[in-house]
Design a protein around this motif. Structure first.
Motif, mmCIF file in Angstrom:
data_model
loop_
_atom_site.group_PDB
_atom_site.id
_atom_site.type_symbol
_atom_site.label_atom_id
_atom_site.label_comp_id
_atom_site.label_asym_id
_atom_site.label_seq_id
_atom_site.Cartn_x
_atom_site.Cartn_y
_atom_site.Cartn_z
ATOM 1 N N VAL A 197 -29.329 -31.750 -33.954
ATOM 2 C CA VAL A 197 -29.227 -32.026 -32.521
ATOM 3 C C VAL A 197 -27.933 -32.787 -32.231
ATOM 4 O O VAL A 197 -27.219 -32.488 -31.267
ATOM 5 C CB VAL A 197 -30.464 -32.807 -32.016
ATOM 6 N N SER A 198 -27.630 -33.755 -33.068
ATOM 7 C CA SER A 198 -26.412 -34.552 -32.887
ATOM 8 C C SER A 198 -25.162 -33.684 -33.006
ATOM 9 O O SER A 198 -24.204 -33.853 -32.239
ATOM 10 C CB SER A 198 -26.347 -35.681 -33.922
ATOM 11 N N ILE A 199 -25.170 -32.776 -33.959
ATOM 12 C CA ILE A 199 -24.014 -31.889 -34.157
ATOM 13 C C ILE A 199 -23.803 -31.017 -32.923
ATOM 14 O O ILE A 199 -22.687 -30.918 -32.395
ATOM 15 C CB ILE A 199 -24.183 -31.042 -35.430
ATOM 16 N N VAL A 200 -24.867 -30.390 -32.445
ATOM 17 C CA VAL A 200 -24.758 -29.516 -31.270
ATOM 18 C C VAL A 200 -24.284 -30.317 -30.057
ATOM 19 O O VAL A 200 -23.379 -29.887 -29.326
ATOM 20 C CB VAL A 200 -26.104 -28.813 -30.983
ATOM 21 N N ALA A 201 -24.869 -31.483 -29.849
ATOM 22 C CA ALA A 201 -24.486 -32.315 -28.696
ATOM 23 C C ALA A 201 -23.032 -32.771 -28.811
ATOM 24 O O ALA A 201 -22.275 -32.714 -27.826
ATOM 25 C CB ALA A 201 -25.415 -33.517 -28.588
ATOM 26 N N ALA A 202 -22.629 -33.205 -29.984
ATOM 27 C CA ALA A 202 -21.258 -33.693 -30.170
ATOM 28 C C ALA A 202 -20.234 -32.571 -30.003
ATOM 29 O O ALA A 202 -19.174 -32.788 -29.399
ATOM 30 C CB ALA A 202 -21.115 -34.355 -31.538
ATOM 31 N N VAL A 203 -20.539 -31.384 -30.500
ATOM 32 C CA VAL A 203 -19.628 -30.250 -30.320
ATOM 33 C C VAL A 203 -19.515 -29.920 -28.826
ATOM 34 O O VAL A 203 -18.416 -29.674 -28.313
ATOM 35 C CB VAL A 203 -20.074 -29.011 -31.136
ATOM 36 N N GLY A 204 -20.637 -29.954 -28.133
ATOM 37 C CA GLY A 204 -20.615 -29.719 -26.681
ATOM 38 C C GLY A 204 -19.772 -30.748 -25.952
ATOM 39 O O GLY A 204 -18.966 -30.401 -25.078
ATOM 40 N N GLU A 220 -18.004 -34.166 -40.395
ATOM 41 C CA GLU A 220 -17.276 -32.975 -40.830
ATOM 42 C C GLU A 220 -17.757 -31.738 -40.079
ATOM 43 O O GLU A 220 -16.949 -30.929 -39.611
ATOM 44 C CB GLU A 220 -17.445 -32.752 -42.332
ATOM 45 N N LEU A 221 -19.062 -31.582 -39.935
ATOM 46 C CA LEU A 221 -19.596 -30.393 -39.275
ATOM 47 C C LEU A 221 -19.270 -30.373 -37.783
ATOM 48 O O LEU A 221 -19.007 -29.306 -37.219
ATOM 49 C CB LEU A 221 -21.107 -30.289 -39.512
ATOM 50 N N VAL A 222 -19.273 -31.525 -37.153
ATOM 51 C CA VAL A 222 -18.901 -31.583 -35.731
ATOM 52 C C VAL A 222 -17.458 -31.101 -35.549
ATOM 53 O O VAL A 222 -17.169 -30.244 -34.712
ATOM 54 C CB VAL A 222 -19.084 -33.004 -35.157
ATOM 55 N N VAL A 223 -16.548 -31.638 -36.346
ATOM 56 C CA VAL A 223 -15.145 -31.230 -36.244
ATOM 57 C C VAL A 223 -15.005 -29.759 -36.629
ATOM 58 O O VAL A 223 -14.287 -28.999 -35.967
ATOM 59 C CB VAL A 223 -14.238 -32.134 -37.104
ATOM 60 N N CYS A 224 -15.700 -29.359 -37.666
ATOM 61 C CA CYS A 224 -15.652 -27.973 -38.140
ATOM 62 C C CYS A 224 -16.069 -27.001 -37.041
ATOM 63 O O CYS A 224 -15.336 -26.054 -36.726
ATOM 64 C CB CYS A 224 -16.587 -27.846 -39.343
ATOM 65 N N TYR A 225 -17.214 -27.222 -36.430
ATOM 66 C CA TYR A 225 -17.717 -26.303 -35.410
ATOM 67 C C TYR A 225 -16.890 -26.386 -34.128
ATOM 68 O O TYR A 225 -16.681 -25.374 -33.454
ATOM 69 C CB TYR A 225 -19.191 -26.554 -35.129
ATOM 70 N N ALA A 226 -16.407 -27.577 -33.782
ATOM 71 C CA ALA A 226 -15.562 -27.714 -32.595
ATOM 72 C C ALA A 226 -14.243 -26.958 -32.791
ATOM 73 O O ALA A 226 -13.777 -26.265 -31.880
ATOM 74 C CB ALA A 226 -15.312 -29.184 -32.287
ATOM 75 N N LEU A 227 -13.644 -27.088 -33.973
ATOM 76 C CA LEU A 227 -12.406 -26.349 -34.255
ATOM 77 C C LEU A 227 -12.653 -24.845 -34.281
ATOM 78 O O LEU A 227 -11.832 -24.069 -33.767
ATOM 79 C CB LEU A 227 -11.819 -26.791 -35.593
#
Length: 175
Positions: free
Chosen positions: A144-151, A6-13
């Motif tokens: 770390v995973s969230i930041v990397a995945a958003v990138g 959820e956070l990956v999609v949230c921050y990417a959006l």
């Protein structure tokens, strides 16, 4: 659903909405002309609609960052992306491929079916986040995973946009 997804999609959006709004604000006159070229609004409504679109993108970006408003922002994101896909689709059906999509700031990108599919895919990602999130504590590795995945998602989005942008030229070269 896991909170990391959820956070990956949230921050990417949120990144998508903020960058889109910044492009529209920096190149406002060009965006207004592009919005008018879609021929979906009365000409008298284009200026205020241009402001409203950029404002809505900022509001959605902020809404995604606030846990209390996140679900509404996911729903709003899917809705706005659906509207963008429909606007492109209508103009494609009208045979109006020559107009700019309005999604790359100063760079002109003609309408294509790929843009419709891109917007539908991103809207689908937002809708997936309406699934209830399983509560758990996040660790440093999750961060770390969230930041990397958003990138990675941001790079994939930029790459897909570039491929869509280059598709007409690549097709011309193949002939």
């Amino acid at each position: 659903m896991d909170p990391v997804i959820e956070l990956v999609v949230c921050y990417a959006l949120a990144l998508l909405w903020f960058s889109a709004a910044i492009q529209k604000i920096l190149f406002f006159e060009r965006f207004s002309v592009t919005l008018n070229e879609y021929r979906l609004l009365p000409e008298s409504a284009v200026a205020i609609s241009s402001v409203a679109v950029a404002g809505l993108e900022i509001i959605l970006g902020i809404g995604l960052l606030i846990p209390l408003t996140r679900l509404s922002a996911f729903l709003g994101s899917a809705g706005l992306l659906g509207i963008y896909a429909a606007a492109i689709g209508v103009n494609l059906m009208r045979g109006r491929r020559h107009i700019d999509c309005g999604c790359m700031g100063p760079v002109r990108q003609s309408l294509s079916g790929w843009l419709v599919w891109r917007n539908i895919l991103v809207a689908g990602m937002a809708l997936i986040c309406l699934v209830p999130v399983r509560s758990r504590d996040l660790s440093w590795i999750d961060g770390v995973s969230i930041v990397a995945a958003v990138g990675v998602l941001a790079l994939v989005y930029v790459t897909v946009n570039q491929l869509i942008f280059n598709a007409p030229e690549l097709a011309r070269l193949r002939r």
